[in-house]
Scaffold this motif. Structure first.
Motif, PDB file in Angstrom:
ATOM      1  N   SER A 171       0.854  -1.187   0.000  1.00  0.00           N
ATOM      2  CA  SER A 171       0.000   0.000   0.000  1.00  0.00           C
ATOM      3  C   SER A 171       0.894   1.242   0.000  1.00  0.00           C
ATOM      4  O   SER A 171       2.114   1.149   0.122  1.00  0.00           O
ATOM      5  CB  SER A 171      -0.902  -0.002   1.236  1.00  0.00           C
ATOM      6  OG  SER A 171      -1.711   1.154   1.274  1.00  0.00           O
ATOM      7  N   SER A 172       0.302   2.393  -0.155  1.00  0.00           N
ATOM      8  CA  SER A 172       1.071   3.634  -0.176  1.00  0.00           C
ATOM      9  C   SER A 172       0.175   4.803   0.215  1.00  0.00           C
ATOM     10  O   SER A 172      -1.011   4.637   0.490  1.00  0.00           O
ATOM     11  CB  SER A 172       1.656   3.869  -1.573  1.00  0.00           C
ATOM     12  OG  SER A 172       0.611   4.021  -2.525  1.00  0.00           O
ATOM     13  N   ARG A 173       0.760   5.953   0.200  1.00  0.00           N
ATOM     14  CA  ARG A 173      -0.013   7.165   0.449  1.00  0.00           C
ATOM     15  C   ARG A 173      -0.586   7.695  -0.856  1.00  0.00           C
ATOM     16  O   ARG A 173       0.021   7.539  -1.908  1.00  0.00           O
ATOM     17  CB  ARG A 173       0.865   8.241   1.094  1.00  0.00           C
ATOM     18  CG  ARG A 173       1.177   7.966   2.557  1.00  0.00           C
ATOM     19  CD  ARG A 173       1.951   9.120   3.164  1.00  0.00           C
ATOM     20  NE  ARG A 173       2.051   8.973   4.617  1.00  0.00           N
ATOM     21  CZ  ARG A 173       1.175   9.444   5.492  1.00  0.00           C
ATOM     22  NH1 ARG A 173       0.110  10.103   5.040  1.00  0.00           N
ATOM     23  NH2 ARG A 173       1.325   9.268   6.779  1.00  0.00           N
ATOM     24  N   LYS A 174      -1.743   8.323  -0.764  1.00  0.00           N
ATOM     25  CA  LYS A 174      -2.347   8.934  -1.936  1.00  0.00           C
ATOM     26  C   LYS A 174      -2.867  10.320  -1.562  1.00  0.00           C
ATOM     27  O   LYS A 174      -3.015  10.642  -0.377  1.00  0.00           O
ATOM     28  CB  LYS A 174      -3.483   8.073  -2.469  1.00  0.00           C
ATOM     29  CG  LYS A 174      -4.674   7.957  -1.524  1.00  0.00           C
ATOM     30  CD  LYS A 174      -5.788   7.130  -2.150  1.00  0.00           C
ATOM     31  CE  LYS A 174      -7.013   7.061  -1.220  1.00  0.00           C
ATOM     32  NZ  LYS A 174      -8.129   6.301  -1.823  1.00  0.00           N
ATOM     33  N   ALA A 175      -3.126  11.125  -2.560  1.00  0.00           N
ATOM     34  CA  ALA A 175      -3.605  12.483  -2.311  1.00  0.00           C
ATOM     35  C   ALA A 175      -4.928  12.438  -1.568  1.00  0.00           C
ATOM     36  O   ALA A 175      -5.804  11.617  -1.853  1.00  0.00           O
ATOM     37  CB  ALA A 175      -3.766  13.232  -3.624  1.00  0.00           C
ATOM     38  N   CYS A 176      -5.070  13.318  -0.589  1.00  0.00           N
ATOM     39  CA  CYS A 176      -6.294  13.384   0.210  1.00  0.00           C
ATOM     40  C   CYS A 176      -7.455  13.808  -0.685  1.00  0.00           C
ATOM     41  O   CYS A 176      -7.365  14.838  -1.374  1.00  0.00           O
ATOM     42  CB  CYS A 176      -6.112  14.374   1.352  1.00  0.00           C
ATOM     43  SG  CYS A 176      -7.613  14.656   2.309  1.00  0.00           S
ATOM     44  N   PRO A 177      -8.549  13.038  -0.715  1.00  0.00           N
ATOM     45  CA  PRO A 177      -9.681  13.389  -1.574  1.00  0.00           C
ATOM     46  C   PRO A 177     -10.432  14.638  -1.095  1.00  0.00           C
ATOM     47  O   PRO A 177     -11.111  15.297  -1.877  1.00  0.00           O
ATOM     48  CB  PRO A 177     -10.577  12.155  -1.491  1.00  0.00           C
ATOM     49  CG  PRO A 177     -10.243  11.533  -0.170  1.00  0.00           C
ATOM     50  CD  PRO A 177      -8.788  11.791   0.034  1.00  0.00           C
ATOM     51  N   THR A 178     -10.300  14.984   0.175  1.00  0.00           N
ATOM     52  CA  THR A 178     -11.024  16.149   0.701  1.00  0.00           C
ATOM     53  C   THR A 178     -10.386  17.462   0.290  1.00  0.00           C
ATOM     54  O   THR A 178     -11.059  18.382  -0.175  1.00  0.00           O
ATOM     55  CB  THR A 178     -11.104  16.067   2.237  1.00  0.00           C
ATOM     56  OG1 THR A 178     -11.696  14.831   2.627  1.00  0.00           O
ATOM     57  CG2 THR A 178     -11.936  17.215   2.803  1.00  0.00           C
ATOM     58  N   CYS A 179      -9.051  17.546   0.445  1.00  0.00           N
ATOM     59  CA  CYS A 179      -8.361  18.806   0.140  1.00  0.00           C
ATOM     60  C   CYS A 179      -7.594  18.746  -1.175  1.00  0.00           C
ATOM     61  O   CYS A 179      -6.890  19.698  -1.529  1.00  0.00           O
ATOM     62  CB  CYS A 179      -7.405  19.177   1.268  1.00  0.00           C
ATOM     63  SG  CYS A 179      -6.075  17.969   1.508  1.00  0.00           S
ATOM     64  N   LYS A 180      -7.702  17.585  -1.887  1.00  0.00           N
ATOM     65  CA  LYS A 180      -7.019  17.391  -3.174  1.00  0.00           C
ATOM     66  C   LYS A 180      -5.500  17.506  -3.040  1.00  0.00           C
ATOM     67  O   LYS A 180      -4.811  17.964  -3.946  1.00  0.00           O
ATOM     68  CB  LYS A 180      -7.502  18.398  -4.214  1.00  0.00           C
ATOM     69  CG  LYS A 180      -9.023  18.505  -4.336  1.00  0.00           C
ATOM     70  CD  LYS A 180      -9.667  17.169  -4.676  1.00  0.00           C
ATOM     71  CE  LYS A 180     -11.189  17.315  -4.821  1.00  0.00           C
ATOM     72  NZ  LYS A 180     -11.863  15.996  -4.967  1.00  0.00           N
ATOM     73  N   GLY A 181      -4.973  17.136  -1.874  1.00  0.00           N
ATOM     74  CA  GLY A 181      -3.529  17.117  -1.695  1.00  0.00           C
ATOM     75  C   GLY A 181      -2.922  18.404  -1.176  1.00  0.00           C
ATOM     76  O   GLY A 181      -1.719  18.465  -0.934  1.00  0.00           O
ATOM     77  N   SER A 182      -3.749  19.436  -0.982  1.00  0.00           N
ATOM     78  CA  SER A 182      -3.194  20.721  -0.527  1.00  0.00           C
ATOM     79  C   SER A 182      -2.947  20.740   0.978  1.00  0.00           C
ATOM     80  O   SER A 182      -2.131  21.526   1.474  1.00  0.00           O
ATOM     81  CB  SER A 182      -4.139  21.866  -0.889  1.00  0.00           C
ATOM     82  OG  SER A 182      -5.340  21.784  -0.127  1.00  0.00           O
ATOM     83  N   GLY A 183      -3.660  19.911   1.704  1.00  0.00           N
ATOM     84  CA  GLY A 183      -3.537  19.912   3.158  1.00  0.00           C
ATOM     85  C   GLY A 183      -4.328  21.011   3.825  1.00  0.00           C
ATOM     86  O   GLY A 183      -4.362  21.103   5.053  1.00  0.00           O
ATOM     87  N   GLN A 184      -4.987  21.872   3.011  1.00  0.00           N
ATOM     88  CA  GLN A 184      -5.719  23.021   3.544  1.00  0.00           C
ATOM     89  C   GLN A 184      -7.126  23.085   2.968  1.00  0.00           C
ATOM     90  O   GLN A 184      -7.369  22.678   1.826  1.00  0.00           O
ATOM     91  CB  GLN A 184      -4.982  24.323   3.203  1.00  0.00           C
ATOM     92  CG  GLN A 184      -3.561  24.403   3.738  1.00  0.00           C
ATOM     93  CD  GLN A 184      -3.545  24.610   5.240  1.00  0.00           C
ATOM     94  OE1 GLN A 184      -4.183  25.526   5.752  1.00  0.00           O
ATOM     95  NE2 GLN A 184      -2.834  23.750   5.943  1.00  0.00           N
ATOM     96  N   LEU A 185      -8.043  23.619   3.736  1.00  0.00           N
ATOM     97  CA  LEU A 185      -9.388  23.923   3.267  1.00  0.00           C
ATOM     98  C   LEU A 185      -9.625  25.411   3.458  1.00  0.00           C
ATOM     99  O   LEU A 185      -9.360  25.947   4.544  1.00  0.00           O
ATOM    100  CB  LEU A 185     -10.436  23.125   4.044  1.00  0.00           C
ATOM    101  CG  LEU A 185     -10.473  21.613   3.792  1.00  0.00           C
ATOM    102  CD1 LEU A 185     -11.574  20.978   4.634  1.00  0.00           C
ATOM    103  CD2 LEU A 185     -10.694  21.303   2.323  1.00  0.00           C
ATOM    104  N   ARG A 186     -10.083  26.070   2.397  1.00  0.00           N
ATOM    105  CA  ARG A 186     -10.290  27.515   2.472  1.00  0.00           C
ATOM    106  C   ARG A 186     -11.742  27.838   2.762  1.00  0.00           C
ATOM    107  O   ARG A 186     -12.655  27.151   2.321  1.00  0.00           O
ATOM    108  CB  ARG A 186      -9.882  28.175   1.162  1.00  0.00           C
ATOM    109  CG  ARG A 186      -8.377  28.103   0.902  1.00  0.00           C
ATOM    110  CD  ARG A 186      -7.981  29.062  -0.196  1.00  0.00           C
ATOM    111  NE  ARG A 186      -6.551  29.046  -0.401  1.00  0.00           N
ATOM    112  CZ  ARG A 186      -5.890  29.943  -1.117  1.00  0.00           C
ATOM    113  NH1 ARG A 186      -6.577  30.918  -1.703  1.00  0.00           N
ATOM    114  NH2 ARG A 186      -4.597  29.880  -1.255  1.00  0.00           N
TER     115      ARG A 186
END
Length: 385
Positions: A171-186
């Protein structure tokens, strides 16, 4: 509080002090400088205020974290800067609900979003692991000579099943589906568009597809560790020994934290320590005090002979140079103070009583009694007031 001061220094604790140690130190200092105990003492009153201020910060985990990272400026709401119109932005954020706890972790992102900056903090940058503290107990003699002690403790280490990635094999890490990989929510629009860490990936920008079953996705496992710690000669109760790089494992490949050993020293039945000096009490008889004698005095390095002069008064303190504790930093040695305590015998035999009665008659003929003379003068002055 005038000027920047060290809250840890004010309470007299180390930067790795536990909440219990901080609480204990605060109670001690608050009691010492309380206005009720120091009426009219402005200096004590000011110290009492500083002690309360220090405790307010260090007893609060979130405030303490901010203070450790940013100092007083962080506690005041920012880094001392003002906006283009002279407005204190840190105060603005505080009023908007961003003034405490983890909010300061995101101040860099807030400024970037407000002013349109493109910089984003490296959330996956290596971070040093946390420090650990353990305690050991040594004897009075061991604190004098120095000793090596084996210390056992638990610490975190990178999970060897997933090599610290937190992901199961294959397995591996994948881009977060919530923030699309940005790590931030505006949230919001225009000038005050604010970014906050993504709740799904906690600001990392990635999530693990299948967490490691051994470390449950943390990337860390607990391990037992043994260390041989050298306790230096002269160490005092409560001092700490720092062993660099033996604390918890770091994040994202960062270095380990440090390991601190707090030393507790047992009291001794014969000797008492004051700083680097040592005190020992020795009982003497009336005849030894009056006529003088040669007394065998115990020291930490063995007995030595000391001459007791004739006419020695009770509680006389004599010193033996360089017979105290060695300074832990190598700056010389302390002194051994010998305190002579007059011992009055009990359960006297008839012969002993008879001898003392004869001595009592001789004492009436003693003309030089400066202590008695001084006492009588004080009595006379008291009743003539």
């Amino acid at each position: 509080m005038a000027g920047k001061q060290d809250y840890y220094e004010i309470l007299g604790v180390s930067r790795t002090a536990s909440p219990e140690e901080i609480k204990k130190a605060f109670k001690k200092m608050a009691l010492k400088y309380h206005p009720d105990r120091n009426p009219g003492d402005k200096e004590a009153e000011e110290k009492f205020k500083k002690v309360n201020e220090a405790n307010e910060v260090l007893s609060d985990p979130e405030k303490r974290q901010i203070y450790d990272q940013y100092g007083e400026d962080g506690l005041k709401g920012g880094f001392g800067g003002a906006g283009a119109d002279g407005v204190d932005l840190s105060e603005m954020f505080k009023n908007a609900g961003f003034g405490g706890g983890g909010a300061f972790d995101n101040l860099g992102d807030m400024f970037d979003n407000i002013f349109g900056g493109g910089r984003r903090r490296g959330r996956n940058m290596p971070q040093q692991g946390t420090d650990l503290v353990s305690k050991i107990v040594v004897t009075f003699k061991e604190s004098y000579t120095g000793v090596s002690k084996e210390v056992s403790f638990n610490r975190s280490s990178a999970c060897h099943f997933c090599n610290g990635t937190g992901a199961e094999a294959g397995s591996s890490r994948k881009a977060c589906p919530t923030c699309k990989g940005s790590g931030q929510l505006r949230s919001g629009n225009g000038f005050f568009s604010i970014s906050q860490p993504c709740p799904t990936c906690h600001g990392e920008g990635t999530i693990i597809e299948k967490p490691c079953t051994h470390c449950h996705g943390t990337g860390f496992l607990k391990e037992s560790k043994k260390l041989e710690v050298k306790v230096p000669a002269g160490i005092a109760d409560g001092m700490q020994i720092r062993v660099a790089g033996e604390g918890n494992a770091g994040l994202n490949g960062g270095p380990r934290g440090d390991f601190y050993v707090e030393v507790r020293v047992k009291n001794d039945d014969l000797f008492v320590r004051e700083g680097n000096d040592i005190l020992v009490e020795i009982p003497i008889t009336y005849s030894q005090a009056a006529l003088g004698d040669k007394i065998e005095v115990p020291t930490m390095d063995g007995p030595v002979d000391m001459t007791l002069p004739a006419g020695t008064q009770p509680n006389t303190k004599m010193r033996l140079k360089d017979k105290g504790f060695p300074d832990v930093h190598g700056r010389g040695r302390g002194v051994l103070y010998v305190i002579f305590k007059l011992e009055v015998p009990r359960n006297l035999s008839d012969a002993h009583k008879e001898a003392i009665m004869k001595l009592k008659e001789f004492e009436k003929e003693i003309k030089e009694r400066p202590t008695l003379k001084d006492y009588l003068e004080k009595i006379k002055k008291w009743f003539n007031k």
